[in-house]
Design an enzyme around this catalytic site. Structure first.
Site, mmCIF file in Angstrom:
data_model
loop_
_atom_site.group_PDB
_atom_site.id
_atom_site.type_symbol
_atom_site.label_atom_id
_atom_site.label_comp_id
_atom_site.label_asym_id
_atom_site.label_seq_id
_atom_site.Cartn_x
_atom_site.Cartn_y
_atom_site.Cartn_z
ATOM 1 N N GLY A 38 0.817 -1.226 0.000
ATOM 2 C CA GLY A 38 0.000 0.000 0.000
ATOM 3 C C GLY A 38 0.837 1.256 0.000
ATOM 4 O O GLY A 38 0.315 2.353 -0.218
ATOM 5 N N CYS A 41 0.719 6.110 0.262
ATOM 6 C CA CYS A 41 -0.674 6.567 0.307
ATOM 7 C C CYS A 41 -1.436 5.892 1.439
ATOM 8 O O CYS A 41 -2.058 6.547 2.268
ATOM 9 C CB CYS A 41 -1.353 6.283 -1.026
ATOM 10 N N LYS A 50 -6.303 11.853 5.700
ATOM 11 C CA LYS A 50 -7.719 12.230 5.532
ATOM 12 C C LYS A 50 -8.574 11.674 6.664
ATOM 13 O O LYS A 50 -9.601 12.259 7.026
ATOM 14 C CB LYS A 50 -8.239 11.786 4.164
ATOM 15 N N ALA A 114 14.883 -4.567 -2.891
ATOM 16 C CA ALA A 114 15.397 -4.991 -4.201
ATOM 17 C C ALA A 114 16.611 -4.163 -4.584
ATOM 18 O O ALA A 114 16.673 -2.956 -4.327
ATOM 19 C CB ALA A 114 14.303 -4.819 -5.250
ATOM 20 N N GLY A 177 3.221 23.843 1.256
ATOM 21 C CA GLY A 177 2.566 23.069 0.202
ATOM 22 C C GLY A 177 1.353 22.360 0.797
ATOM 23 O O GLY A 177 0.946 22.626 1.932
ATOM 24 N N ALA A 263 7.714 19.878 6.442
ATOM 25 C CA ALA A 263 6.801 19.430 5.379
ATOM 26 C C ALA A 263 7.292 20.018 4.061
ATOM 27 O O ALA A 263 6.569 20.722 3.370
ATOM 28 C CB ALA A 263 5.375 19.885 5.686
ATOM 29 N N GLY A 265 8.738 18.880 0.859
ATOM 30 C CA GLY A 265 9.089 18.184 -0.371
ATOM 31 C C GLY A 265 9.442 16.721 -0.160
ATOM 32 O O GLY A 265 9.478 16.218 0.964
ATOM 33 N N ASP A 306 5.470 8.046 -8.228
ATOM 34 C CA ASP A 306 6.265 9.204 -7.805
ATOM 35 C C ASP A 306 7.725 9.138 -8.247
ATOM 36 O O ASP A 306 8.353 10.176 -8.481
ATOM 37 C CB ASP A 306 6.246 9.324 -6.277
ATOM 38 N N HIS A 439 -30.615 22.683 -7.953
ATOM 39 C CA HIS A 439 -30.713 23.717 -6.933
ATOM 40 C C HIS A 439 -31.287 23.120 -5.650
ATOM 41 O O HIS A 439 -32.228 22.350 -5.718
ATOM 42 C CB HIS A 439 -31.650 24.829 -7.407
HETATM 43 C C1 LIG Z 1 1.312 13.128 3.973
HETATM 44 C C2 LIG Z 1 0.929 12.776 2.561
HETATM 45 C C3 LIG Z 1 -0.365 12.947 2.139
HETATM 46 C C4 LIG Z 1 -0.724 12.628 0.835
HETATM 47 N N1 LIG Z 1 -2.007 12.822 0.440
HETATM 48 C C5 LIG Z 1 -2.366 12.520 -0.838
HETATM 49 C C6 LIG Z 1 -3.705 12.670 -1.279
HETATM 50 O O1 LIG Z 1 -4.574 13.097 -0.517
HETATM 51 N N2 LIG Z 1 -4.016 12.348 -2.548
HETATM 52 C C7 LIG Z 1 -3.055 11.868 -3.424
HETATM 53 O O2 LIG Z 1 -3.382 11.586 -4.574
HETATM 54 N N3 LIG Z 1 -1.782 11.723 -3.026
HETATM 55 C C8 LIG Z 1 -1.415 12.023 -1.769
HETATM 56 N N4 LIG Z 1 -0.124 11.829 -1.363
HETATM 57 C C9 LIG Z 1 0.856 11.337 -2.358
HETATM 58 C C10 LIG Z 1 0.714 9.820 -2.537
HETATM 59 O O3 LIG Z 1 0.835 9.183 -1.286
HETATM 60 C C11 LIG Z 1 1.764 9.334 -3.487
HETATM 61 O O4 LIG Z 1 1.685 10.078 -4.684
HETATM 62 C C12 LIG Z 1 1.572 7.861 -3.828
HETATM 63 O O5 LIG Z 1 1.640 7.083 -2.671
HETATM 64 C C13 LIG Z 1 2.649 7.436 -4.826
HETATM 65 O O6 LIG Z 1 2.552 6.094 -5.024
HETATM 66 P P1 LIG Z 1 3.800 5.270 -5.541
HETATM 67 O O7 LIG Z 1 3.240 3.918 -5.839
HETATM 68 O O8 LIG Z 1 4.498 5.970 -6.605
HETATM 69 O O9 LIG Z 1 4.826 5.203 -4.318
HETATM 70 P P2 LIG Z 1 4.637 4.701 -2.824
HETATM 71 O O10 LIG Z 1 3.213 4.677 -2.444
HETATM 72 O O11 LIG Z 1 5.564 5.490 -1.998
HETATM 73 O O12 LIG Z 1 5.120 3.188 -2.853
HETATM 74 C C14 LIG Z 1 6.454 2.842 -3.044
HETATM 75 C C15 LIG Z 1 6.734 1.508 -2.359
HETATM 76 O O13 LIG Z 1 8.004 1.049 -2.751
HETATM 77 C C16 LIG Z 1 8.639 0.435 -1.635
HETATM 78 N N5 LIG Z 1 10.096 0.431 -1.895
HETATM 79 C C17 LIG Z 1 10.908 1.509 -2.025
HETATM 80 N N6 LIG Z 1 12.155 1.107 -2.328
HETATM 81 C C18 LIG Z 1 12.139 -0.253 -2.408
HETATM 82 C C19 LIG Z 1 13.101 -1.241 -2.699
HETATM 83 N N7 LIG Z 1 14.370 -0.936 -3.012
HETATM 84 N N8 LIG Z 1 12.722 -2.551 -2.656
HETATM 85 C C20 LIG Z 1 11.431 -2.888 -2.350
HETATM 86 N N9 LIG Z 1 10.482 -1.983 -2.074
HETATM 87 C C21 LIG Z 1 10.817 -0.675 -2.117
HETATM 88 C C22 LIG Z 1 8.225 1.317 -0.468
HETATM 89 O O14 LIG Z 1 8.337 0.632 0.758
HETATM 90 C C23 LIG Z 1 6.765 1.632 -0.838
HETATM 91 O O15 LIG Z 1 5.871 0.701 -0.267
HETATM 92 C C24 LIG Z 1 0.258 12.113 -0.060
HETATM 93 C C25 LIG Z 1 1.572 11.920 0.371
HETATM 94 C C26 LIG Z 1 1.907 12.245 1.667
HETATM 95 C C27 LIG Z 1 3.332 12.034 2.116
#
Ligand SMILES: Cc1cc2nc3c(=O)[nH]c(=O)nc-3n(C[C@H](O)[C@H](O)[C@H](O)COP(=O)(O)OP(=O)(O)OC[C@H]3O[C@@H](n4cnc5c(N)ncnc54)[C@H](O)[C@@H]3O)c2cc1C
Length: 458
Positions: A38, A41, A50, A114, A177, A263, A265, A306, A439
Site C-alpha cells: 500500500g 498513500c 484524511k 530490491a 505546500g 513538510a 518536499g 512518484d 438547486h
Molecule cells: C502526507 C501525505 C499525504 C498525501 N495525500 C495525498 C492525497 O490526498 N491524494 C493523493 O493523490 N496523493 C497524496 N499523497 C501522495 C501519494 O501518497 C503518493 O503520490 C503515492 O503514494 C505514490 O505512489 P507510488 O506507488 O508511486 O509510491 P509509494 O506509495 O511510496 O510506494 C512505493 C513503495 O516502494 C517500496 N520500496 C521503495 N524502495 C524499495 C526497494 N528498493 N525494494 C522494495 N520496495 C521498495 C516502499 O516501501 C513503498 O511501499 C500524499 C503523500 C503524503 C506524504
C-alpha cells in the site's frame, strides 16, 4: 536464480494494482516490497491524513456548533483515540490488499529490499531473481531542507506526525505546500497553536495568488499564524523549547514552539536500487526519467508513480499502472502525454484543482476568459454555513475550451470532478454553462461562475 515473467519493485499505488492485474492475466510476477503493502498513500499519506482530518473537522464543528443553534458542550480531543481510529482503518485496508495478493496465485510477494545486479536481474535478501520485464515503483520519502542545527533537535516529518499521542503545545510547520497546509489546520483543530512558515510569496506556490490568499485568510481566521516569504535558516533546542530562526523581509525573527514539523518536499527512493548495475539513468535529484509510455532508457524497464518525478499523486500512480498494463499486455500504445491531471488539498475549505491556473494560461500565451463566483453567494453554501472560498474557471477566449479550474469551497475536491469530466472530454465552457445544475447545490456555483446569472461569470 528464480525466473518470472515480470518483477514489480514496490507495492505502492502503481506496483500493487499492476502486479495483481498481470497475475490475473496469467503472468508470473514477483512483487518485492521492503515495508508495507500500500506504500505511502495507504500507510503514511492519503488515507491516514484524511482520516485524521475527518476527526479534526468534527472537533472544529463541535466547537463552532452554536453558530448552527446547537450547543455541544466543552470539546475534548483524545489524540490516542483519534490515532487508533486512523490505525484501525489503515490496518483494515492493508489487510484487504494483502488478501488480494494472497489470493492471486501468480503473484509471489517477496518481503525485502530490491537491488539491481544487472538490467533484468535483481537481488533480494540474497536471493537472485530475473525477468524480461521490470517495473520500478519505489516512491519517495520526506526531503529535509538545509536548516542549520536540524540534525541536533527532535523534529517531525509527515510520517512521524501521524503517530503523536500527545498534542503539541505549539507546532511550527516549515513548508506551505499541500502537506504543510493539511497538517497545520488539522493540528490547529485538535487544539495546538500553529505557526506555518512558507518560503514562497504565498501558500501552495503553484496556485494562483487569489486562491492561495483566500485559503490563507480561512486558515488565519482559525488562529493559524502564517509567515510567507519566510525562509527557516536555523533551529536550536533550549531546555525543550525549540527556537526557529526565520529570515523574512530581509530581517531575522525567532519563532518559539514545542514541536517542529518539516513538510518540505519529497526525494525519490532510488538510492538503494543500485540502478547503475542496470544502466538506468536518473536526473540530478535521483528521479528516473521516462518517456510518455513510462519507459526508462533501458528496454524492458519501466518507472511508475512518484519515482518518475512529475505529478506525484495516487491517482497519477494508478493511471500509470493502467497505461503500462494496457501497453505490455495489449500493445495498446497508450501514453500519459495528454492526460488531464487534477489534485486536491484537503483543507477546509477544500481546494479541488484541474488543468492550468490563470497565471500558467497567460504565461503560455492564451487569451483567457475567467469566470469567478464567491462562496457567500451560493445558496447551498449559505444554508450549510460554509461560505469561505470561491470558484474560478479559466477558458480559452479564442475557442471557448476549458483550460483549468479551481474550486476552493466546502467539498471542492468533489465538485471539481465536473470540471475534470468536462476537460477530459475537451468540452467548451458553454457546455457546462448550458447544462442544468440542481438547486440548491454547491455545484450550482459552477453555472454562476460560467455566466448563467452572474455579473461575475465569464
Ligand atoms: C502526507 C501525505 C499525504 C498525501 N495525500 C495525498 C492525497 O490526498 N491524494 C493523493 O493523490 N496523493 C497524496 N499523497 C501522495 C501519494 O501518497 C503518493 O503520490 C503515492 O503514494 C505514490 O505512489 P507510488 O506507488 O508511486 O509510491 P509509494 O506509495 O511510496 O510506494 C512505493 C513503495 O516502494 C517500496 N520500496 C521503495 N524502495 C524499495 C526497494 N528498493 N525494494 C522494495 N520496495 C521498495 C516502499 O516501501 C513503498 O511501499 C500524499 C503523500 C503524503 C506524504
Amino acid at each position: 536464480m528464480t525466473r518470472y515473467d515480470a518483477v514489480v519493485i514496490g507495492g505502492g499505488m502503481a506496483g500493487l494494482p499492476l502486479a495483481l492485474k498481470l497475475g490475473f492475466k496469467g503472468r508470473s510476477v514477483a512483487l518485492i516490497e521492503r515495508d508495507q503493502l500500500g506504500g505511502t498513500c495507504l500507510n503514511r499519506g492519503c488515507i491516514p491524513t484524511k482520516t485524521l482530518i475527518a476527526s479534526a473537522r468534527v472537533a472544529h464543528l463541535a466547537r463552532e456548533a452554536a453558530q448552527w443553534g446547537i450547543h455541544a458542550g466543552p470539546v475534548r480531543v483524545s489524540l490516542p483515540e483519534v490515532m487508533r481510529r486512523k490505525d484501525d482503518l489503515v490496518t483494515s485496508v492493508r489487510q484487504g490488499a494483502e488478501a488480494n495478493v494472497d489470493r492471486n496465485s501468480n503473484v509471489t510477494l517477496i518481503r525485502g529490499e530490491a537491488r539491481f545486479t544487472g538490467p533484468h536481474a535483481l537481488d533480494v535478501n540474497g536471493e537472485s531473481i530475473e525477468a524480461p520485464q521490470v517495473f520500478i515503483n519505489t516512491g519517495t520519502r520526506p526531503a529535509m531542507p538545509g536548516i542549520a542545527g536540524l540534525e541536533d533537535v527532535p523534529f517531525l516529518d509527515s510520517t512521524s506526525a501521524l503517530q503523536l499521542t500527545e498534542l503539541p503545545g505549539h507546532l511550527l510547520v516549515v513548508g506551505g505546500g499541500y502537506i504543510g497546509v493539511e497538517y497545520a489546520q488539522m493540528y490547529r483543530r485538535f487544539g495546538s497553536e500553529v505557526t506555518l512558515v512558507q518560503r514562497g510569496p504565498h501558500l501552495l506556490s503553484d496556485e494562483d495568488e487569489d486562491i492561495a490568499r483566500a485559503l490563507e485568510h480561512a486558515l488565519t481566521q482559525e488562529g493559524i499564524t502564517i509567515l510567507t516569504g519566510a525562509t527557516a535558516t536555523a533551529i536550536t533546542d533550549v531546555a525543550g523549547q525549540l527556537r526557529l530562526t526565520v529570515r523574512v523581509g530581509g530581517a531575522e525573527r525567532v519563532l518559539e514552539g514545542s514541536h517542529l514539523l518539516i513538510a518540505g518536499g519529497r526525494r525519490p527512493n532510488t538510492d538503494a536500487l543500485n540502478l547503475t548495475a542496470a544502466g538506468i539513468n536518473v536526473d540530478d535529484q535521483g528521479f528516473i526519467p521516462v518517456n510518455d509510455r513510462l519507459e526508462t532508457n533501458v528496454a524492458g524497464i519501466w518507472a511508475l508513480g512518484d519515482v518518475r518525478g512529475g505529478p506525484m499523486f495516487t491517482h497519477t500512480a494508478r493511471d500509470d499502472a493502467r497505461v503500462v498494463y494496457e501497453n505490455v499486455t495489449k500493445n495498446a500504445g497508450l501514453s500519459i502525454r495528454d492526460r488531464v491531471v487534477p489534485y486536491a488539498v484537503f483543507s477546509d475549505p477544500q481546494l479541488g484543482r484541474v488543468g492550468l491556473t490563470e497565471g500558467e494560461a497567460r504565461r503560455l500565451g492564451y487569451r483567457v476568459k475567467v469566470g469567478r463566483y464567491d462562496g457567500h453567494k451560493i445558496a447551498r453554501a449559505r444554508a450549510m454555513g460554509e461560505t469561505a472560498g470561491f470558484i474560478k474557471i479559466v477558458a480559452d477566449a479564442d475557442t471557448d475550451r476549458l483550460l483549468g479550474a479551481a474550486v476552493l469551497l466546502a467539498e471542492g475536491a468533489e465538485i471539481i470532478h465536473e470540471l475534470i469530466t468536462a476537460m477530459h472530454l475537451a468540452a467548451k465552457y458553454t457546455d457546462l454553462r448550458d447544462m442544468l445544475h440542481i438547486h440548491p447545490t454547491l455545484a450550482e456555483g459552477l453555472s454562476s461562475a460560467l455566466g448563467v446569472h452572474a455579473e461575475e461569470g465569464i
